[in-house]
Structures are given as C-alpha cells and as structure tokens.
Design a protein around this motif. Structure first.
Motif, mmCIF file in Angstrom:
data_model
loop_
_atom_site.group_PDB
_atom_site.id
_atom_site.type_symbol
_atom_site.label_atom_id
_atom_site.label_comp_id
_atom_site.label_asym_id
_atom_site.label_seq_id
_atom_site.Cartn_x
_atom_site.Cartn_y
_atom_site.Cartn_z
ATOM 1 N N ASP A 259 0.826 -1.221 0.000
ATOM 2 C CA ASP A 259 0.000 0.000 0.000
ATOM 3 C C ASP A 259 0.865 1.279 0.000
ATOM 4 O OD1 ASP A 259 1.064 -0.331 2.519
ATOM 5 O OD2 ASP A 259 -0.631 0.582 3.533
ATOM 6 N N ASN A 261 3.103 4.505 -1.034
ATOM 7 C CA ASN A 261 3.174 5.434 -2.163
ATOM 8 C C ASN A 261 4.511 5.145 -2.853
ATOM 9 O OD1 ASN A 261 3.995 7.689 -3.695
ATOM 10 N ND2 ASN A 261 2.524 8.983 -2.612
ATOM 11 N N LYS A 412 0.949 2.929 4.136
ATOM 12 C CA LYS A 412 -0.023 3.965 4.529
ATOM 13 C C LYS A 412 -0.834 3.505 5.732
ATOM 14 C CE LYS A 412 -0.749 5.968 -0.046
ATOM 15 N NZ LYS A 412 -1.100 5.014 -1.119
ATOM 16 N N ASN A 432 8.051 5.963 6.237
ATOM 17 C CA ASN A 432 7.730 6.780 5.062
ATOM 18 C C ASN A 432 8.754 7.890 4.887
ATOM 19 O OD1 ASN A 432 5.428 5.257 4.456
ATOM 20 N ND2 ASN A 432 4.237 6.403 5.959
#
Ligand code: SIN
Length: 475
Positions: A259, A261, A412, A432
């Motif tokens: 999931d 990015n 995410k 992230n």
C-alpha cells in the motif's frame, strides 16, 4: 607543494618527521600529509588533557555553552572551505558535504544548549533525617575515535557533547580523512576553547587505540566505525574498566509494503541508499518489496538508477567514489559471491569508468540469505532486492542479522506502523522517510550495532557520571 599538517596537543600544533599521505579518492592524488604521532606525543596528549580537564570541568556551564556557541558560529562561517575539504578527502558530492557541515554544526549548537539544562535530582527521602540526591559530573578525559565517512559530523557529534559536559577530548580521526578534523581543530582554537581541552592526534590506529584504551587517565572511549574494531576496543578497555560508547555497523532493511506510495518510497530509497555512495552505517543495505508491487517497483528502480550521475564530487553528481581500493574490492566480492550463489544482476554490477574507485549503482535480484550481499554491510552503491509475501516471514528475515541499527519502511496503514516498530530489532526507524539523521535522533543501535546513543536530548549523558549523596543533617 602539498601542506603538512601537525597534531594539536595542548593548544599547539606539533609536527613530526614521520607523516602519512592523504589522498583524494576521486583520482588518488596526494592532497596533504599529516604528522604521525609518536608514543611520547600520544602520552603527552593524554597527560595534558588531564590537566586541562581539571580546569575545564570547573568552568561554569554558561561559559562552556558560550564558547561552544562561538564554535558553532565559526563553523557555519567556514561552511564553504569545510565542505570543500570534506569532498576533497572523502570524495562525496559537494552538495552532500554542505549538508554535512550544517548537520555537524547542529550538534555543536545543540550540545551548547543542552549543557545549560544539565541537572541532577533530589528525592523525597525515605529516612527523615536524611537528604538524598544525585549530581552529574563529567567523566574526565575522553578519547574519541571517528570514521572517514562523515569527517566533520561524526567528530562534532562526540566532541561537542563531551566538551559541553565538561570533559577534555583526545580525537583520533580516520587516517583516510584527517584534514577536516584538523581544520575543525583550528576553528576550535579561534572559538576560545582553552588549550588542552581539545587535542587531535593522527597516525597508527592500532598503536593509538592501544595507548588510549590502556591508559588509566582516559576515562571514556567513544567510537564510530566497524563492529570488528568496536569489539577490539571493548576488549582492550576492559583492563581499566572504561566507560565505552560504540556506534558500529548496520545492515539496514528498506521495506516497501503493497500500500506504499511508490513514488515516495523510490525517492526515500534513493536517499537512504546513495548518500555518500552507500558508505554510511545507516545506508539501506537490503531492499524488501511486497510481491504485489514488486514488478512495478523494480522497473521504477531501474529507470531511476539510469538517471544517477556518477563522478567527481566537485561536479554535479549523485554518487562519488568509494573511499579506498579495499572498499571497492569488498563491494566487488559481494557481487561475485552473489552471482556464484545464483543471484541475477538487474542493473549495473561492475566497476564504473568514472574513475579507479568507482562502482556502478547496482541492483541485484534473486537473492537469498546465504549471500554476503544479504548478510554483511556492503558499504557501497549496491543493493539486493528481495520479494516478500507475508508480514510474518518478512519480520523473521529482516531480524535475521547480528546488526540492529536503522530500518526503513513505507506503508499507509497506521496500524501496521506500530506493529513493525515493535517487532523489528532496530534502534532507529524511518517511517515513510529515507532520512533519519538529525541532532534530535538518539543515534545508535541494538545487538552488534553498538552500545549507547549519541545526539538527542541524551547527548551529554555518555560523558557524565552520577554521584549519589545520602546526607544526614546533623547540626
Ligand atoms: C554513520 O554512518 O556512522 C552516521 C550517519 C549519520 O549520522 O547520518
């Protein structure tokens, strides 16, 4: 004529006939020579640090802090020349050297501020006729041994905190990159740090290590470098039961969940992998990608690798040379070992024609955990790519290493973030984000990645001793 640099002992520059050459890793040209400390000079530095400590530890924290603030300002004013020296002797791109000067300076400013907030504690005593409390005092003479990959920042992270705590310091920078440290030594004199509080010796690493660890005057060893040398210092420090902090090797996983990015993960990975050509202890060393996004992410990686500019750090490049022939041979041997055991080259895989010490940005697929490239710290621009399915298998695989310094992951799903942080055996996480280096980070690792933390709110702690007082009031 190249310049010959001396040793900084008791506030004076001392030269020696015996010297070592400092080379530019881009072209192996000699850029300077540096005096090699004799046994007498090393002992002299230790003795003078002891005298200086006695005075410095009694100076008010306000004055210590002010001197360090001067040093911070002077380092910032000299950003250009320091950055150039870093690139000249380490090969890293000049843009990275400029960031390193800011990063290095931030440790000085932070230590100056933390020294003002240094405190002990008073307890509510269980015995009514007694006051009980503890105070914090500087440990004494500190020996700091620093690596070549951050010739300024690894020096300031240790030295500024030790000096802020009231210690005196003997610095032994890497013999591959001593010039930045010596320039920093010149700036330290300008800042008003008194003679003997900060000393710099260079030369035979084994001899210096032996004399520093065996000395009963030296009370603390703080080292950043390989796990192998860290273990040796720890062993040698046992004869005097020395306080020791170690920031050692890593084998950082970089995980991309399904999931994530992917564009952000790609840029985060490039930052975590190619900073200093992969020569940092927190460099991404193994890349794990979920099977659902594996093919897509692999082709994104290949396209991005093609754009990386490899070359002289003084040009507009992303990846500079490796530090030495030994480093290059290690990277090459990991690629050969992987190929022999069935790995597939996805991108790169050989020495680059940018110069003698360059290796191509390299992506290696079909990797298994028996391969050196997976087990060991590569310290170069190469990365093994591993496909994963279940989170449980991933955690086992990622933890299956003696190292535990930094880990990165992209997802995410907030519920997963906590789960992963809880289950992975690492000291620092980039969630992230491929960048974790800041003065706020309690920098350090678990397992064989070291002992203790540097920087952060705890930055003075490794350089302080605790004295407990149980005081019966009898008048
Ligand atoms: C290191 O490679 O030892 C330190 C890297 C950092 O502080 O970012």
């Amino acid at each position: 004529m190249v310049k010959n640099y001396g040793l900084l002992i008791d506030g004076k520059w001392v030269e020696n006939k015996k010297t070592l050459n400092v080379l530019n890793p881009f072209n192996q040209k000699k850029i300077a020579s540096v005096s090699i400390a004799s046994v007498a000079q090393i002992k002299n530095a230790i003795q003078n640090s002891q005298y200086a400590f006695k005075k410095w530890s009694r100076i008010s924290v306000k004055d210590r802090s002010q001197i360090l603030k001067n040093l911070f300002r002077i380092v910032k004013e000299n950003k250009k020349s320091l950055s150039e020296t870093i690139t000249m002797e380490s090969g890293k791109p000049i843009s990275e050297s400029m960031v390193e000067v800011d990063y290095g300076a931030s440790f000085i400013e932070w230590a100056a501020e933390q020294s003002l907030g240094s405190y002990g504690k008073i307890f509510e005593s269980p015995e009514l006729d007694k006051k009980m409390f503890y105070i914090k005092k500087p440990v004494g003479v500190v020996a700091a041994i620093t690596p070549w990959n951050f010739p300024l920042a690894m020096v300031t992270r240790k030295v500024a905190a030790a000096i802020a705590a009231g210690c005196s310091v003997i610095l032994k920078p890497s013999e591959l990159t001593p010039l930045t440290a010596l320039k920093f030594g010149e700036l330290s004199i300008e800042s008003g740090i008194p003679s003997g509080v900060f000393n710099i010796i260079n030369g035979d690493a084994q001899l210096i290590g032996k004399l520093l660890t065996e000395s009963s005057i030296v009370k603390k060893i703080t080292f950043t470098g390989s796990t192998k040398v860290g273990k040796l210092l720890m062993k040698n420090s046992s004869s005097t039961v020395k306080n020791i902090s170690l920031e050692l090797g890593g084998n950082a996983p970089f995980i991309v969940f399904d999931d994530a990015n992917l564009d952000e993960a790609l840029e985060g990975f490039i930052a975590a992998k190619f900073r200093n050509a992969g020569q940092t202890c927190i460099s991404a060393n193994r890349l794990f990608v979920n099977e659902k996004v594996f093919e897509k992410f692999q082709s994104m990686l290949v396209n991005r690798f093609k754009q990386l500019r490899v070359g002289n750090g003084f040009d507009d490049v992303d990846v500079g040379p490796l530090i030495s022939n030994e480093a290059l041979e290690k990277v090459e041997s990991h690629i050969k070992d992987a190929a022999k055991k069935g790995a597939k080259l996805v991108f790169g895989g050989k020495r680059s024609d940018a110069g003698e010490l360059f290796f191509e940005p390299t992506l290696v697929g079909n990797v298994n955990k028996q391969m050196q490239i997976f087990k060991k710290e590569n310290f170069g621009p190469i990365i093994p790519l591993v496909k994963f399915k279940s989170e449980k298998d991933l955690i086992e695989l990622v933890n299956d290493t003696e190292y535990g310094l930094a880990a990165y992951f992209y997802t995410k799903k907030t519920s997963r973030i906590w789960e992963i942080v809880e289950n992975l055996e690492y000291g620092m996480f980039g969630v992230n984000s491929g960048k974790i280096s800041t003065y706020l980070n309690p920098f350090g690792g678990l397992k064989e990645s070291g002992i203790g933390r540097e920087g952060s709110l705890q930055c003075l702690e490794p350089f302080l001793e605790t004295k407990f007082i149980s005081w019966r009031v009898n008048d």
